[in-house]
Design a protein around this motif. Structure first.
Motif, PDB file in Angstrom:
ATOM      1  N   GLU A   1       0.814  -1.213   0.000  1.00  0.00           N
ATOM      2  CA  GLU A   1       0.000   0.000   0.000  1.00  0.00           C
ATOM      3  C   GLU A   1       0.848   1.264   0.000  1.00  0.00           C
ATOM      4  O   GLU A   1       0.406   2.312  -0.468  1.00  0.00           O
ATOM      5  CB  GLU A   1      -0.926  -0.007   1.218  1.00  0.00           C
ATOM      6  CG  GLU A   1      -2.027  -1.067   1.144  1.00  0.00           C
ATOM      7  CD  GLU A   1      -2.996  -0.966   2.301  1.00  0.00           C
ATOM      8  OE1 GLU A   1      -2.776  -0.084   3.168  1.00  0.00           O
ATOM      9  OE2 GLU A   1      -3.960  -1.743   2.341  1.00  0.00           O
ATOM     10  N   ALA A   2       2.061   1.167   0.522  1.00  0.00           N
ATOM     11  CA  ALA A   2       2.941   2.339   0.547  1.00  0.00           C
ATOM     12  C   ALA A   2       3.634   2.558  -0.790  1.00  0.00           C
ATOM     13  O   ALA A   2       4.292   3.582  -0.990  1.00  0.00           O
ATOM     14  CB  ALA A   2       3.979   2.190   1.654  1.00  0.00           C
ATOM     15  N   HIS A   3       3.485   1.618  -1.712  1.00  0.00           N
ATOM     16  CA  HIS A   3       4.130   1.704  -3.024  1.00  0.00           C
ATOM     17  C   HIS A   3       3.094   1.409  -4.117  1.00  0.00           C
ATOM     18  O   HIS A   3       3.141   0.359  -4.758  1.00  0.00           O
ATOM     19  CB  HIS A   3       5.288   0.709  -3.111  1.00  0.00           C
ATOM     20  CG  HIS A   3       6.365   0.953  -2.101  1.00  0.00           C
ATOM     21  ND1 HIS A   3       6.341   0.389  -0.839  1.00  0.00           N
ATOM     22  CD2 HIS A   3       7.496   1.713  -2.154  1.00  0.00           C
ATOM     23  CE1 HIS A   3       7.402   0.777  -0.172  1.00  0.00           C
ATOM     24  NE2 HIS A   3       8.129   1.578  -0.931  1.00  0.00           N
ATOM     25  N   PRO A   4       2.169   2.333  -4.345  1.00  0.00           N
ATOM     26  CA  PRO A   4       1.106   2.086  -5.334  1.00  0.00           C
ATOM     27  C   PRO A   4       1.558   2.220  -6.780  1.00  0.00           C
ATOM     28  O   PRO A   4       0.863   1.775  -7.686  1.00  0.00           O
ATOM     29  CB  PRO A   4       0.060   3.143  -4.991  1.00  0.00           C
ATOM     30  CG  PRO A   4       0.854   4.269  -4.392  1.00  0.00           C
ATOM     31  CD  PRO A   4       1.971   3.603  -3.636  1.00  0.00           C
ATOM     32  N   GLY A   5       2.692   2.856  -7.010  1.00  0.00           N
ATOM     33  CA  GLY A   5       3.164   3.004  -8.382  1.00  0.00           C
ATOM     34  C   GLY A   5       2.187   3.750  -9.257  1.00  0.00           C
ATOM     35  O   GLY A   5       1.695   4.830  -8.890  1.00  0.00           O
ATOM     36  N   ALA A   6       1.860   3.186 -10.405  1.00  0.00           N
ATOM     37  CA  ALA A   6       0.997   3.856 -11.380  1.00  0.00           C
ATOM     38  C   ALA A   6      -0.393   4.136 -10.833  1.00  0.00           C
ATOM     39  O   ALA A   6      -1.073   5.072 -11.290  1.00  0.00           O
ATOM     40  CB  ALA A   6       0.897   2.999 -12.640  1.00  0.00           C
TER      41      ALA A   6
ATOM     42  N   GLY B   1      16.783  11.207  -1.998  1.00  0.00           N
ATOM     43  CA  GLY B   1      15.769  12.088  -1.425  1.00  0.00           C
ATOM     44  C   GLY B   1      15.325  13.201  -2.348  1.00  0.00           C
ATOM     45  O   GLY B   1      14.460  14.005  -1.978  1.00  0.00           O
ATOM     46  N   ARG B   2      15.892  13.270  -3.560  1.00  0.00           N
ATOM     47  CA  ARG B   2      15.511  14.333  -4.515  1.00  0.00           C
ATOM     48  C   ARG B   2      15.175  13.723  -5.872  1.00  0.00           C
ATOM     49  O   ARG B   2      15.853  13.978  -6.874  1.00  0.00           O
ATOM     50  CB  ARG B   2      16.647  15.343  -4.655  1.00  0.00           C
ATOM     51  CG  ARG B   2      16.935  16.144  -3.387  1.00  0.00           C
ATOM     52  CD  ARG B   2      18.112  17.083  -3.594  1.00  0.00           C
ATOM     53  NE  ARG B   2      19.361  16.354  -3.716  1.00  0.00           N
ATOM     54  CZ  ARG B   2      20.431  16.797  -4.373  1.00  0.00           C
ATOM     55  NH1 ARG B   2      20.387  17.946  -5.020  1.00  0.00           N
ATOM     56  NH2 ARG B   2      21.539  16.070  -4.415  1.00  0.00           N
ATOM     57  N   PRO B   3      14.129  12.931  -5.956  1.00  0.00           N
ATOM     58  CA  PRO B   3      13.812  12.240  -7.212  1.00  0.00           C
ATOM     59  C   PRO B   3      13.466  13.166  -8.366  1.00  0.00           C
ATOM     60  O   PRO B   3      13.649  12.796  -9.528  1.00  0.00           O
ATOM     61  CB  PRO B   3      12.621  11.353  -6.827  1.00  0.00           C
ATOM     62  CG  PRO B   3      12.012  12.008  -5.630  1.00  0.00           C
ATOM     63  CD  PRO B   3      13.161  12.601  -4.883  1.00  0.00           C
ATOM     64  N   LYS B   4      12.992  14.364  -8.052  1.00  0.00           N
ATOM     65  CA  LYS B   4      12.619  15.282  -9.139  1.00  0.00           C
ATOM     66  C   LYS B   4      13.829  15.701  -9.978  1.00  0.00           C
ATOM     67  O   LYS B   4      13.669  16.137 -11.121  1.00  0.00           O
ATOM     68  CB  LYS B   4      11.914  16.522  -8.563  1.00  0.00           C
ATOM     69  CG  LYS B   4      10.529  16.221  -7.991  1.00  0.00           C
ATOM     70  CD  LYS B   4       9.806  17.492  -7.603  1.00  0.00           C
ATOM     71  CE  LYS B   4       8.442  17.176  -7.015  1.00  0.00           C
ATOM     72  NZ  LYS B   4       7.569  16.486  -7.997  1.00  0.00           N
ATOM     73  N   GLU B   5      15.026  15.578  -9.401  1.00  0.00           N
ATOM     74  CA  GLU B   5      16.242  15.881 -10.161  1.00  0.00           C
ATOM     75  C   GLU B   5      16.392  14.935 -11.357  1.00  0.00           C
ATOM     76  O   GLU B   5      17.156  15.216 -12.283  1.00  0.00           O
ATOM     77  CB  GLU B   5      17.473  15.747  -9.259  1.00  0.00           C
ATOM     78  CG  GLU B   5      17.535  16.727  -8.095  1.00  0.00           C
ATOM     79  CD  GLU B   5      17.941  18.120  -8.539  1.00  0.00           C
ATOM     80  OE1 GLU B   5      18.498  18.249  -9.658  1.00  0.00           O
ATOM     81  OE2 GLU B   5      17.704  19.072  -7.780  1.00  0.00           O
ATOM     82  N   CYS B   6      15.679  13.821 -11.319  1.00  0.00           N
ATOM     83  CA  CYS B   6      15.840  12.786 -12.340  1.00  0.00           C
ATOM     84  C   CYS B   6      14.646  12.717 -13.291  1.00  0.00           C
ATOM     85  O   CYS B   6      14.569  11.808 -14.127  1.00  0.00           O
ATOM     86  CB  CYS B   6      16.048  11.432 -11.675  1.00  0.00           C
ATOM     87  SG  CYS B   6      17.372  11.436 -10.442  1.00  0.00           S
TER      88      CYS B   6
ATOM     89  N   VAL C   1       5.702  16.518 -17.618  1.00  0.00           N
ATOM     90  CA  VAL C   1       6.870  15.868 -17.012  1.00  0.00           C
ATOM     91  C   VAL C   1       6.615  14.371 -16.876  1.00  0.00           C
ATOM     92  O   VAL C   1       5.518  13.940 -16.513  1.00  0.00           O
ATOM     93  CB  VAL C   1       7.178  16.471 -15.630  1.00  0.00           C
ATOM     94  CG1 VAL C   1       8.288  15.688 -14.939  1.00  0.00           C
ATOM     95  CG2 VAL C   1       7.581  17.927 -15.760  1.00  0.00           C
ATOM     96  N   CYS C   2       7.652  13.579 -17.169  1.00  0.00           N
ATOM     97  CA  CYS C   2       7.603  12.136 -16.945  1.00  0.00           C
ATOM     98  C   CYS C   2       8.514  11.841 -15.752  1.00  0.00           C
ATOM     99  O   CYS C   2       9.741  11.844 -15.890  1.00  0.00           O
ATOM    100  CB  CYS C   2       8.069  11.377 -18.185  1.00  0.00           C
ATOM    101  SG  CYS C   2       7.061  11.719 -19.658  1.00  0.00           S
ATOM    102  N   PRO C   3       7.927  11.612 -14.566  1.00  0.00           N
ATOM    103  CA  PRO C   3       8.730  11.466 -13.348  1.00  0.00           C
ATOM    104  C   PRO C   3       9.582  10.196 -13.343  1.00  0.00           C
ATOM    105  O   PRO C   3       9.240   9.192 -13.964  1.00  0.00           O
ATOM    106  CB  PRO C   3       7.678  11.417 -12.230  1.00  0.00           C
ATOM    107  CG  PRO C   3       6.429  11.973 -12.841  1.00  0.00           C
ATOM    108  CD  PRO C   3       6.485  11.591 -14.293  1.00  0.00           C
ATOM    109  N   ALA C   4      10.654  10.258 -12.599  1.00  0.00           N
ATOM    110  CA  ALA C   4      11.518   9.087 -12.412  1.00  0.00           C
ATOM    111  C   ALA C   4      10.937   8.148 -11.365  1.00  0.00           C
ATOM    112  O   ALA C   4      11.208   6.943 -11.380  1.00  0.00           O
ATOM    113  CB  ALA C   4      12.914   9.529 -11.991  1.00  0.00           C
ATOM    114  N   VAL C   5      10.147   8.716 -10.438  1.00  0.00           N
ATOM    115  CA  VAL C   5       9.512   7.938  -9.374  1.00  0.00           C
ATOM    116  C   VAL C   5       8.039   8.301  -9.335  1.00  0.00           C
ATOM    117  O   VAL C   5       7.685   9.485  -9.304  1.00  0.00           O
ATOM    118  CB  VAL C   5      10.163   8.225  -8.004  1.00  0.00           C
ATOM    119  CG1 VAL C   5       9.408   7.497  -6.889  1.00  0.00           C
ATOM    120  CG2 VAL C   5      11.629   7.810  -8.005  1.00  0.00           C
TER     121      VAL C   5
END
Length: 690
Positions: free
Chosen positions: A412-417, A611-616, A655-659
């Motif tokens: 539940e903590a990792h719902p992904g799409a 801790g900074r996924p938006k960088e990717c 934007v296509c996020p990395a996470v």
């Protein structure tokens, strides 16, 4: 890159400077000098000229070769600096690089220390899985491996010649020339043939390169018979220099290299070597290349060329790894060059000269090795030290990565799409570790990639009606066929789950990495088009309910593998030809639009920016490029075709996020299997499989 004889020719040091300069410019700015890699070929010819020339001279004078002394000199000359670079690479990897890189780098350090790095690279060159792998900081040791393997053979060849001649003098020398000529000719023929068949492997393997060292050796063995006039020396020198420089601008790694293509830089180097041969009493004009190459700055650069060659590549790779960039900025390139030069100067004077017993270093730093036993003990100790230092972190990292991979999972903590579901978005808690961990995300492969041989379906030996690469009950009334390249295989886990939950279905997977379901294969790879024709016949015989496919974009094929179609129209028409024949048989087709291509290596970027996924993240315009997916365009022309566009589940706005939903989305240009599993609902619904 080679041991030097006692009496140096000044121009040869300048020629070494030219060779290392070509290699470094090529590595710093490949677009400036596309053929700069030929600097290694220049090194090979110089090495053969010096080493074989020295051995042949000893053979002519004494009738034998003192092998123990020869290899002791090689150890003292080459091994200390090489070991220093390898040990430094281990240390920097341990201190600065993410743990995901440790096993591959340590493996390469080990093969480099054992002088078999070229064969390891040759194996990877033919391995599709390594097409997008991170570059090793020690892969340039392949050229040293080639040399050392060659010098295990050539002294023995010369010794056999001496034994056959039964004495020293001209007869032994003539036999030696004949033997080296035969070996050189055989290697050249093999190089030409094999380079045409598989130039990826041919670039690295020793038999395709021996002729270059042999060519230098033959030049040295025959040059004493030649007296060149000034005009001819001018022609050979400047003509040779032009040949090398032209090759550095015009040759590319896409050519059948080395093969006959390598004649341009190697013969150019021979010309430069001959131009520096001046008989006693001859005058040398200032405009001759021997004078130019003998200038002090070039000579010094030649003096440090071995250390400079060793250091520059690890520096470049580590800078790129730390910054997460794919190419050096101008400032980074200048910094890498300055650091490489500084390390080379220190390494030359405090390591090379010290272990060689040179006068450039004063006690207590000078280390003299007068006895053969000392040299061999030195070599054994350095190889052992390097081997142990690489093996320990390799084993530790492998165990840790196995632990992280086993811990990966969806909850539940990792719902992904499902976090992007417009009707019922799942909550995404903060402060939760990503899954899979970025350190192992690059190997989060689909079910299909973990099934032996199913990434290269053997249509000739595995009939479509058989159970190879088939999931679900054999008696299931409905069949789904998954066909195409690795971007189709990427979704295999979803379909395996689907047939488990729907026993009336079974799925047949006829996949081949690097082979899209197209009537025309990229770059004329007929193995793919032939495979597709056989698979199509099998599909028509199976009469499935639906055939599902997807394909990597032409831009990715070009960028990652260097494969391309002649035109976009040819690509689209090739897809349409296959899909239409399926449709004409009354079979429905499902086409999954290709996924976004991340601008950076996502796992590596996430490791570098914890801790900074938006960088990717990647802008959607960059991720898809300007062209429409040719497979989708083809499907839109064909009846009974369903197109599934997963973009709303992969991109948010522009934007296509990395996470997404605490799940790492990409492993390279493919989706992670963890994220694909969260696409189960959207994918099966889009294909109308319910």
């Amino acid at each position: 890159m080679s041991a030097k004889p006692p009496a140096q020719r000044r121009d040869i040091q300048g020629l070494r400077a030219l060779a290392v300069g070509l290699v470094i410019v090529y590595h710093l700015r490949p677009e400036w000098l596309p053929g700069g890699f030929i600097g290694v070929d220049v090194f090979f010819v110089i090495s053969g000229y010096l080493i074989i020339g020295t051995l042949a001279g000893e053979l002519r004078r004494t009738g034998t070769i003192r092998l123990r002394e020869f290899y002791a000199r090689r150890i003292r000359r080459l091994l200390p600096a090489a070991s220093l670079v390898l040990l430094s690479t281990v240390l920097v990897t341990w201190l600065l690089l993410p743990i995901s890189r440790w096993p591959a780098i340590m493996s390469d350090v080990l093969t480099s220390s054992l002088n078999v790095q070229n064969w390891a690279l040759a194996a990877k060159a033919a391995d599709y899985a390594h097409a997008t792998a991170a570059v090793s900081p020690v892969q340039h040791f392949w050229s040293l491996s080639v040399e050392e393997q060659f010098y295990l053979v050539i002294p023995l060849v010369l010794l056999i010649c001496a034994r056959l001649a039964h004495r020293a003098g001209p007869q032994a020398a003539r036999r030696a020339v004949t033997a080296v000529a035969l070996l050189t000719a055989a290697s050249f023929v093999f190089s030409v043939v094999y380079s045409e068949l598989d130039h990826g492997r041919a670039y690295f393997v020793t038999p395709t390169r021996m002729w270059e060292l042999g060519l230098g050796g033959l030049t040295a063995m025959t040059v004493h018979r030649i007296r060149l006039k000034g005009g001819l020396r001018l022609l050979l020198g400047w003509g040779g220099l032009v040949a090398v420089l032209v090759g550095s601008f015009l040759l590319t790694t896409e050519m059948a290299f080395p093969g006959y293509v390598a004649l341009l830089p190697t013969l150019g180097t021979v010309g430069l070597l001959l131009a520096g041969v001046v008989a006693a009493g001859q005058r040398v004009a200032r405009r001759e290349t021997a004078v130019v190459l003998g200038l002090q700055p070039l000579r010094y650069l030649g003096d440090i060329s071995y250390s400079l060659y060793l250091w520059h590549w690890p520096v470049i790779v580590v800078v790129l790894q730390i910054t997460g960039d794919t190419e050096l900025t101008r400032r980074q390139a200048v910094g890498a060059l300055v650091l490489s030069l500084a390390l080379a100067v220190v390494s030359k004077h405090l390591v090379e000269d010290a272990f060689r017993g040179g006068r450039a270093v004063s006690p207590p730093f000078r280390l003299r090795m007068p006895r053969l036993r000392s040299a061999y003990l030195l070599g054994a100790a350095m190889i052992a030290m390097t081997t142990v230092s690489a093996t320990v972190p390799w084993q530790y990292a492998s165990a840790e990565l196995d632990r992280l991979a086993a811990a990966a999972g969806l909850d539940e903590a990792h719902p992904g799409a499902l976090a992007l579901d417009r009707d019922n978005p799942k909550a995404v808690p903060e402060g939760v570790p990503l899954t899979p961990d970025p350190a192992v995300a690059g190997k989060d492969w689909p079910l299909q990639d973990q099934t032996v041989n199913c990434t290269a379906y053997d249509i000739e030996n595995w009939p479509p009606t058989g159970d190879k690469c088939t999931y679900g009950a054999p008696t299931a009334p409905k069949t789904l066929v998954l066909v195409g390249d690795s971007h189709a295989a990427m979704f295999s886990t979803v379909f395996a789950r689907f047939v488990r939950e729907h026993p009336e279905w079974r799925v047949k997977m006829m996949l081949r990495n690097g082979c899209p379901f197209n009537a025309v294969a990229p770059s004329g790879l007929t193995v793919c088009s032939d495979q597709n024709e056989l698979e199509l016949a099998g599909i028509l015989a199976l009469k499935p309910k639906i055939v599902v496919t997807s394909a990597m974009s032409p831009a990715s094929y070009d960028k990652d593998l260097g494969w391309r179609w002649e035109s976009r129209a040819q690509t689209v028409d090739g897809y349409e030809a296959m899909l239409r024949r399926v449709s004409d048989a009354g079979i429905r087709t499902g086409v999954i639009r290709d996924v976004p291509r991340p601008a950076k290596n996502t796992p590596r970027c996430l490791e570098n920016h914890p801790g900074r996924p938006k960088e990717c993240d990647t802008a959607q315009a960059v991720a898809f490029g300007p062209d429409k997916d040719p497979l989708v365009e083809a499907a839109e022309r064909v009846p009974r075709s369903t197109v599934v566009d997963l973009t709303p589940w992969l991109c948010v706005g522009d934007v296509c996020p990395a996470v997404i939903g605490n799940v790492v989305v990409y492993r390279d240009n493919h989706l992670t299997d963890s994220y694909v599993r969260t696409l189960y609902g959207p994918l099966t619904a889009g294909l109308r499989l319910g």
